[in-house]
Design a protein around this motif. Structure first.
Motif, short mmCIF file in Angstrom:
data_model
loop_
_atom_site.label_atom_id
_atom_site.label_comp_id
_atom_site.label_asym_id
_atom_site.label_seq_id
_atom_site.Cartn_x
_atom_site.Cartn_y
_atom_site.Cartn_z
N PHE A 1 -23.52 -18.29 -11.04
CA PHE A 1 -24.33 -17.14 -10.64
C PHE A 1 -25.81 -17.39 -10.93
O PHE A 1 -26.69 -17.12 -10.11
N LEU A 2 -26.10 -17.95 -12.12
CA LEU A 2 -27.50 -18.22 -12.47
C LEU A 2 -28.09 -19.32 -11.59
O LEU A 2 -29.26 -19.27 -11.21
N THR A 3 -27.26 -20.30 -11.23
CA THR A 3 -27.72 -21.35 -10.33
C THR A 3 -28.09 -20.77 -8.97
O THR A 3 -29.11 -21.12 -8.38
N ALA A 4 -27.23 -19.88 -8.46
CA ALA A 4 -27.50 -19.24 -7.17
C ALA A 4 -28.78 -18.42 -7.24
O ALA A 4 -29.59 -18.43 -6.30
N ALA A 5 -28.99 -17.73 -8.37
CA ALA A 5 -30.20 -16.93 -8.53
C ALA A 5 -31.43 -17.81 -8.53
O ALA A 5 -32.47 -17.50 -7.96
N ALA A 6 -31.32 -18.96 -9.21
CA ALA A 6 -32.45 -19.88 -9.26
C ALA A 6 -32.80 -20.41 -7.88
O ALA A 6 -33.96 -20.52 -7.50
N ASN B 1 -33.86 -24.86 2.38
CA ASN B 1 -32.59 -25.53 2.14
C ASN B 1 -31.61 -24.70 1.32
O ASN B 1 -30.52 -25.15 1.01
N THR B 2 -32.03 -23.47 0.96
CA THR B 2 -31.17 -22.65 0.10
C THR B 2 -29.81 -22.40 0.72
O THR B 2 -28.77 -22.53 0.06
N ALA B 3 -29.77 -22.04 2.02
CA ALA B 3 -28.49 -21.72 2.68
C ALA B 3 -27.56 -22.91 2.68
O ALA B 3 -26.36 -22.77 2.45
N SER B 4 -28.10 -24.09 2.92
CA SER B 4 -27.23 -25.27 2.97
C SER B 4 -26.73 -25.66 1.58
O SER B 4 -25.64 -26.19 1.43
N GLN B 5 -27.55 -25.39 0.52
CA GLN B 5 -27.12 -25.70 -0.83
C GLN B 5 -26.11 -24.69 -1.36
O GLN B 5 -25.32 -25.00 -2.26
N PHE B 6 -26.16 -23.50 -0.80
CA PHE B 6 -25.26 -22.44 -1.26
C PHE B 6 -24.64 -21.74 -0.04
O PHE B 6 -25.08 -20.69 0.38
N PRO B 7 -23.61 -22.37 0.58
CA PRO B 7 -23.04 -21.86 1.83
C PRO B 7 -22.38 -20.49 1.65
O PRO B 7 -22.04 -20.08 0.55
#
Length: 535
Positions: free
Chosen positions: A11-16, A24-30
């Motif tokens: 969760f914290l990784t996604a927030a970061a 590139n956020t969407a591709s790193q967190f599909p």
């Protein structure tokens, strides 16, 4: 605590990632990872206990709602209920019933079925089944059916109240497979014209259709009227098998197309059994999906006349994806197209099912359903041509009939609406048959004599008016006068149905049906409609 640390870290990784604001956020967190994370966070951190199964079901339902009006999720129970009418049978006791005064009345026993075999009769009232009281307890029809149905070869111990017999009679009925007919009725409308009423396209519909056709040909059938009004569809396979009955080997029946699946053509694999028989197909605004496939195949191949009102416009193909727990997701995977290339599907806005299903009311309000010259007009860009005669037909949603028949509202009044909606009309007819069955069958031993000679006269309708008044429906003479002729015919049809069977209902009620009356006129006017009526 250790179990929650990976979830918290994710969760914290996604927030970061979200705070970086890079592309590139969407591709790193599909998206699928985001969905799993949301479920895990809710399940582990929400203040109250969570029903995970229910939460996942609601998530699936919400996702499908964003797609189209026909992609849907069903629970295991809902899936069984959806599949049962299409699969063509269930295990039960073999009766058709109605609830009247909170009591189950047997209207008809299925010929050769388990209830008929043990001696249950029309008019019997089933009070209990296996020690469960079903009379006088305000039980829903669906709950009653669950009690009466059950696995094949199991026993249903029924306590039955019969008119003229003191006490109750006990019947031990062994449940058997009971067919669910999709051909509701067939009969000869005149010496040359057969009529077949198809209510849905189920697994057994083609075989039921063949049986009806064979029986009517023995009676001299040369012309055929197929009633698809109110038919909401069913199996694609059944629709094109029946279309094949009217067409020649090699004729295109329908095709589906989708970006991922490509195009699939469904072609007649043999000459049909009805090649030499003129055909008229009855449709209305509730004819959908497989019904539209059949109507479109006949119209585009210039094989017969389509009469009635513009059909619903459901041309999205759903594929079932079952889950191990018996639930199912039906996902739209392609679209139907008629042989000329018309898309059957009417326009829709994703995520807005209300406006989609409000379309029928819109048709009424804009006058389309009430005018012989339909108020619905197609754009020139939607013009297509039939295959043999190059007649103009249009895409854009539904099948526009060759001959439009407006909705008949001349008989409809608030008084008539109330006696139907509050169940008074049906209750009156069931009670009348219960009280007069022996006398009626003595006076009219055959359905033909009943149809020819019985009339719902003034005295009988006066009894109906009195019954309605007793139920709190205020009598209105002007409204009664407007509805009386139509009402007399419907009363005769309902009484005939309970005495002799479903086909008698249609044979009588059709005399009030303007689509049928037009279909009968067309089928008996081959010269006038030769371009689209001759085989």
């Amino acid at each position: 605590m250790k179990r929650l640390l990976p979830i918290l870290f994710l969760f914290l990784t996604a927030a970061a990632l979200s705070t970086r604001g890079n592309d590139n956020t969407a591709s790193q967190f599909p998206a699928e990872r985001k969905l799993r994370l949301a479920e895990a966070v809710i399940e582990n951190y929400y203040v109250d206990s969570v029903d995970a199964d229910k939460m996942v079901e609601q998530a699936i339902i919400a996702m499908l709602k964003t797609l189209d009006p026909h992609s849907a999720y069903s629970t295991a129970d809902e899936t069984r209920q959806l599949n049962e009418p299409l699969e063509g049978n269930f295990s039960g006791i073999g009766v058709r019933f109605q609830m009247l005064n909170d009591t189950l009345y047997v209207i008809e026993t299925i010929p050769g079925g388990p209830s008929e075999q043990v001696g249950i009769l029309p008019g019997d009232r089933i009070i209990e089944c296996n020690d469960t009281v079903i009379a006088g307890v305000k039980m829903k029809n669906t709950d009653i059916m669950k009690i009466l149905r059950g696995p094949r070869d199991t026993e249903a111990v029924l306590k039955v109240k019969r008119r003229g017999v003191d006490g109750t009679i006990t019947f031990n009925v062994i449940r058997r497979d009971i067919p669910i007919n999709s051909v509701d009725a067939w009969f000869m409308a005149d010496a040359n014209t057969g009529v077949v009423v198809v209510s849905r396209f189920a697994e057994n519909t083609p075989s039921e259709m063949r049986e009806a056709i064979a029986a009517m040909k023995k009676k001299g059938m040369k012309n055929l009227i197929v009633d698809l009004t109110g038919n909401s569809g069913g199996y694609l396979k059944s629709a094109y098998e029946i279309a094949n009955m009217f067409l020649r080997k090699g004729d295109l029946l329908v095709f589906t197309d989708a970006p991922r699946l490509g195009r699939t053509d469904y072609v007649a694999d043999e000459d049909g059994i009805l090649l030499d028989n003129p055909v008229v197909v009855m449709v209305d605004q509730y004819s959908a999906s497989a019904a539209e496939i059949l109507a479109g195949a006949i119209q585009d191949n210039d094989r017969g006349v389509i009469v009635g009102r513009r059909t619903f416009g459901k041309g999205l193909v759903q594929r079932p994806f079952p889950f191990p727990d018996g639930s199912m997701m039906r996902l739209t995977v392609s679209k139907y197209y008629t042989p000329s290339g018309r898309c059957i599907q009417k326009p829709y806005v994703s995520g807005d099912p209300d406006s989609y299903y409000h379309d029928i009311a819109d048709r009424y309000n804009n006058g389309e359903l009430l005018n012989a010259d339909s108020a619905y007009h197609y754009a020139d860009s939607l013009l297509y041509r039939t295959i043999r005669n190059a007649r103009p037909v249009y895409g854009g949603g539904g099948i526009m009939p060759d001959i439009n028949v407006p909705l008949d509202t001349t008989f409809f009044t608030h008084w008539y609406r109330d006696i139907v909606a509050k169940g008074v009309l049906n209750k009156f007819c069931v009670t009348y048959v219960e009280n007069h069955r022996k006398a009626m069958l003595k006076s009219y031993p055959k359905a033909e004599s009943y149809i020819a000679h019985f009339e719902a006269g003034d005295a009988l309708l006066k009894e109906l008016v009195d019954a309605a008044t007793a139920e709190g429906i205020e009598f209105n003479q002007e409204q009664y006068d407007r509805s009386a002729s139509y009402l007399a015919n419907i009363v005769k049809a309902l009484i005939g149905r309970d005495l002799y069977g479903q086909d008698v209902y249609y044979r009588v009620a059709y005399l009030n049906n303007p689509i049928f009356l037009k279909a009968r006129e067309i089928i008996n006017s081959p010269d006038k409609y030769s371009l689209i009526l001759k085989p």
